[in-house]
Every structure is written in structure tokens, then in C-alpha cells.
Design an enzyme around this catalytic site. Structure first.
Site, short mmCIF file in Angstrom:
data_model
loop_
_atom_site.label_atom_id
_atom_site.label_comp_id
_atom_site.label_asym_id
_atom_site.label_seq_id
_atom_site.Cartn_x
_atom_site.Cartn_y
_atom_site.Cartn_z
NE ARG A 1 -4.33 1.62 2.03
CZ ARG A 1 -4.50 2.69 2.81
NH1 ARG A 1 -3.60 3.00 3.72
NH2 ARG A 1 -5.57 3.46 2.67
CG LEU B 1 -5.62 4.67 -0.75
CD1 LEU B 1 -6.25 3.60 -1.62
CD2 LEU B 1 -4.11 4.60 -0.89
CB SER B 2 -11.21 3.49 0.31
OG SER B 2 -11.95 4.07 -0.71
NE ARG B 3 -11.70 2.86 8.01
CZ ARG B 3 -12.58 2.55 8.97
NH1 ARG B 3 -13.81 3.05 8.90
NH2 ARG B 3 -12.25 1.81 9.97
#
Ligand code: SAH
Length: 232
Positions: free
Chosen positions: A33, A59-61
Site C-alpha cells: 500500500r 484512497l479508501s481506508r
């Protein structure tokens, strides 16, 4: 704490949140990530939080990425469409689970960065498209799976129509407000009708129709040569 131990901690958090699909967990473990996160947020790469990626996008969790990925029930041989490439992280995770991942983004700069990350990580089964994902990708349709990573006010009809009848699954956030949206799974049944299931409450940036106005035309930028009156 090393990256490896942060990663293990994150995977344990995801398990506690009900992510039990081992293929999903191992795809998340395998995709670094930190490669998708801006340099100023490197320390947060394995925290369960959304991170800014530029152009007002996020950017999503990891928990939301994992829930959406698990809800898609992707099988190895399938072709999957993502709308909203952003950093490319969700596409990278999905690419480890399917045959080919198609992804559409309306910001050229974000797409360029995502493409460079796919090349660096040798993710060769991802095909990108610069355009408006609201209309899907008719030339490549139908898809067995579609994921939308920006919130739409309702299920976009063109996307639903590009789902494989009988088995197609679409996962997307639905809602008009930026605070409270429903993550929904839409399944296209044999007779062509759709079944909708609520998964959880989420917060996403909106799915925007059309393409961004280039800065030179959008005000604030210098006028282009074409806009100047001819010199006499
Ligand atoms: N999946 C991404 C995060 C998405 S943020 C990741 O893993 O990083 C939402 C993205 O959807 C943004 O990059 C935004 O530009 C894009 N987007 C919004 N509306 C769109 C549209 N109509 N077509 C294509 N992309 C769109």
C-alpha cells in the site's frame, strides 16, 4: 514498527472486522500500500485510514477496500471493471484475484501515476482507460464484476446494463450526501432483474459526470494561444 509488522497488524484488524476470505486477505498482504500513498503519508500506509491522493480525491481506508473486495466474490477467471482508479490501489488488489482488471479514471494525472505503479509492480493484467466511467466501458462489456469507488446518487443504468446476466455483481456506494452513503451490492439475476443488498454505511467522494475542465480553460490559468486575439 517495521512495515512487515504494521501489515500483520492491519490484516488482523481486517479479520476482526469480518474479512474471512483468505484470497482477499492475501491479495491485501501482497500489494504494498505504501507504493500507492503520497510520500508525506508513508507512515500511515498501514493504518486503517483514508488518505489524500491529490485532486481532492482519497484512497479508501483498507477496511473499506477489503469489505468491497470480499463482497464482489471475484473468481480467478473473471473480468472485472473498476470505476475510479484513483491511486490504483483497489485495482492492484483486485488484479491479484481475477483474470483481467479494467479501470477507468477521469483525472489524467492520477491515471498516469497509477499506471506507473502498475508497471513498477509488474501487474500486467490491468487495462486502463482515461474517460468518464459513469457510462462504463461498452466496448469491453459485459463484465462479471463491477466496482465503483466513488458515490453515485443511484445505480448508474449503463453500469448495471454491462453486468453479466445471471451472475453479475456490482458493488458501489450510493448516496447524495458526502456524509452518509450506503455501500450496496447489486446482483443481476437470470431474468435480467436486479437484487440489491445493503452492506454498511460509508463515506466516499462523489462520482462526477463528464471530464474535468483543463486548468487553462477553467479560470485562473493563463489563456492559451488559441484564446488570444490575432496580432495585427
Ligand atoms: N479506487 C481508488 C480511490 C478512488 S477515489 C484507489 O484505490 O485509490 C475516487 C476516484 O473516482 C477519483 O480518482 C475520481 O477522480 C474518480 N472518479 C469520479 N468520478 C468519475 C467518473 N465519472 N469516471 C471515472 N472516474 C471518476
Amino acid at each position: 514498527m517495521t512495515i512487515a509488522s504494521r501489515k500483520i497488524r492491519l490484516v488482523m484488524q481486517l479479520r476482526r472486522h469480518g474479512i474471512s476470505d483468505t484470497n482477499v486477505l492475501s491479495a491485501i498482504e501482497r500489494i504494498p500500500r505504501e507504493v500507492f500513498v503520497p510520500s508525506t503519508f508513508q507512515d500511515q500506509a498501514y493504518e486503517d485510514m483514508a488518505l489524500p491522493i491529490g485532486h481532492g480525491q482519497t484512497l479508501s481506508r483498507p477496511q473499506v477496500v477489503a469489505v468491497m473486495t470480499q463482497a464482489l466474490c471475484v473468481q480467478r477467471g473473471q473480468r472485472v471493471l473498476e470505476v475510479g482508479t484513483g491511486s490504483g490501489y483497489q485495482a492492484a488488489v483486485l488484479s491479484r484475484l481475477c483474470r483481467r482488471l479494467y479501470t477507468i479514471e477521469r483525472h489524467r494525472e492520477l491515471l498516469n501515476l497509477a499506471e506507473a505503479r502498475f508497471t513498477k509492480l509488474r501487474l500486467h493484467n490491468i487495462t486502463t482507460h482515461f474517460g468518464d466511467g459513469w457510462k462504463g466501458w461498452p466496448a469491453q462489456a459485459p463484465f462479471e464484476r463491477i466496482i465503483v469507488t466513488a458515490a453515485a446518487p443511484e445505480v448508474p443504468a449503463d453500469l448495471a446494463a454491462q453486468l453479466n446476466p445471471g451472475s453479475g455483481i456490482l458493488v458501489l456506494p450510493i448516496g447524495r450526501s458526502s456524509r452518509d452513503q450506503d455501500l450496496v451490492r447489486v446482483t443481476r439475476l437470470e431474468d435480467g432483474s436486479f437484487r440489491e443488498e445493503f452492506l454498511e454505511s460509508v463515506r466516499f467522494v462523489p462520482l462526477v459526470a463528464g471530464m474535468p475542465v483543463p486548468e487553462a480553460l477553467g479560470g485562473g490559468g493563463r489563456p492559451t494561444m488559441a484564446c488570444r486575439s490575432p496580432e495585427s
